[in-house]
Write an enzyme that holds these catalytic residues in place. Structure first.
Site, short mmCIF file in Angstrom:
data_model
loop_
_atom_site.label_atom_id
_atom_site.label_comp_id
_atom_site.label_asym_id
_atom_site.label_seq_id
_atom_site.Cartn_x
_atom_site.Cartn_y
_atom_site.Cartn_z
N CYS A 8 0.83 -1.20 0.00
CA CYS A 8 0.00 0.00 0.00
C CYS A 8 0.87 1.25 0.00
O CYS A 8 1.64 1.47 0.94
CB CYS A 8 -0.93 0.02 1.20
SG CYS A 8 -1.99 1.49 1.24
N ARG B 166 -8.88 -3.48 -10.00
CA ARG B 166 -9.79 -2.51 -10.63
C ARG B 166 -10.58 -3.11 -11.79
O ARG B 166 -11.72 -2.72 -12.03
CB ARG B 166 -8.98 -1.29 -11.09
CG ARG B 166 -8.44 -0.45 -9.94
CD ARG B 166 -7.50 0.65 -10.43
NE ARG B 166 -6.23 0.10 -10.92
CZ ARG B 166 -5.26 0.82 -11.46
NH1 ARG B 166 -5.43 2.13 -11.62
NH2 ARG B 166 -4.13 0.26 -11.86
#
Length: 333
Positions: free
Chosen positions: A107, A228
């Site tokens: 992240c 995504r």
């Protein structure tokens, strides 16, 4: 649920792809839709180890809480302290019944700086101690998700260290942390990692179609992780699990978008205002119907399931009984 060591090996014995952890997206409703379509496994949104151990989090934490009957869900933790992560693993296992545990090392969001995530790519020796600490706290598989490095590619070195520390699987996103999501994912680098370690490597980055996913398998990875590209498209997992690449009709996609909204309110319940809100899905629902841009304006303003149903009425109406068709048409007018 079948738990214990070997979860990843069992799941990788069949075809398919993995749903990536995505903050604000890979919650229980999205995981349920992906699992129903054949995802090999799904990964929760990342959870703070300190929050689980030292904060006010409980077994009701929505980031980790499974939907009724959920299986094949990996819980992802982030942190930088071995003792805290070990305690968090034990707590997550007790509260959330995961199939495996994953350490977030990818992240790049600034808010986790110094507390884990991609920062661990700068001090990989710390990450190795974290994996060992996590393994000491559970009999479940422990994995790690990394990027290529902080600002340069150190992925082979880091992956080999993680494997030596006992990681059962390593997921590699083909960008550095500094890149965030710019440029293109480097699948040649992912291939080098896959060739350098004995544990399975899952590749991640820029996979938007079944054709792309199948091409990426030629790099030597054990599976492909999709993020995504799976938003509003759970059928991508069906295609990779079964070979069925048929794109669902607009009507079926609209019905699934509506079901996503229904699953959302069932899982979350009333918000702090007492409303069964679907506002968080405003960023998701248009992805189900990119070929119907005329619906976008309504979908990005929905507040309730009824709003979603009304916005999708032009596509839903033909699937309803005649008397309900007339009601929906009048409601939309």
């Amino acid at each position: 649920m079948i738990c214990g060591p070997g979860f990843y090996a069992r799941r990788l014995a069949r075809p398919g792809a993995v749903l990536a952890p995505m903050a604000g997206y890979s919650d229980a409703p999205m995981r349920q839709l992906a699992a129903e379509q054949g995802a090999l496994w799904t990964v929760s949104e990342m959870i703070s180890a300190r929050g689980l151990v030292l904060g006010g989090d409980s077994e009701n934490l929505t980031l980790g809480r499974p939907y009724p009957g959920e299986v094949g869900r990996v819980v992802q933790l982030f942190g930088a302290e071995p003792d805290v992560l070990a305690q968090a693993v034990a707590r997550a296992e007790s509260w959330f019944a995961p199939a495996a545990l994953d350490l977030n090392m990818g992240c790049p969001v600034p808010k986790v700086k110094g507390r884990g995530g991609a920062c661990l790519l700068q001090t990989p020796e710390v990450a190795y101690t974290l994996v060992r600490a996590m393994r000491s706290a559970t009999a479940l598989d422990v994995s790690a998700k990394i990027r290529l490095g902080w600002d340069t590619d150190r992925s082979v070195e880091i992956a080999q260290g993680l494997a030596a520390a006992g990681a059962a699987l390593i997921t590699v996103h083909g960008r550095t942390s500094v890149q965030r999501y710019s440029g293109e994912a480097d699948w040649d680098a992912i291939a080098r990692v896959a060739a350098s370690v004995k544990v399975p490597v899952v590749g991640s980055g820029d996979v938007k179609s079944a054709k792309q996913a199948r091409a990426r398998l030629n790099t030597g990875v054990a599976a492909v992780m999709i993020g995504r590209g799976a938003v509003g498209n759970p059928w991508l997992f069906r295609a990779l699990a079964s070979g069925d690449d048929v794109v669902p009709s607009a009507q079926e996609r609209a019905r699934t978008a509506l079901r996503h909204a229904q699953l959302h309110v069932t899982f979350y319940g009333p918000d702090r205002f007492g409303l069964l809100s679907v506002r968080p899905l405003r960023k998701v629902l248009p992805h189900y119907l990119p070929d119907h841009p005329e619906l976008r304006a309504a979908l990005v303003q929905v507040n309730t399931v009824a709003d979603v149903e009304q916005a999708l009425a032009p596509l839903l109406v033909d699937a309803l009984p005649p008397q309900t068709q007339n009601f929906v048409r009048m409601s939309a007018e």
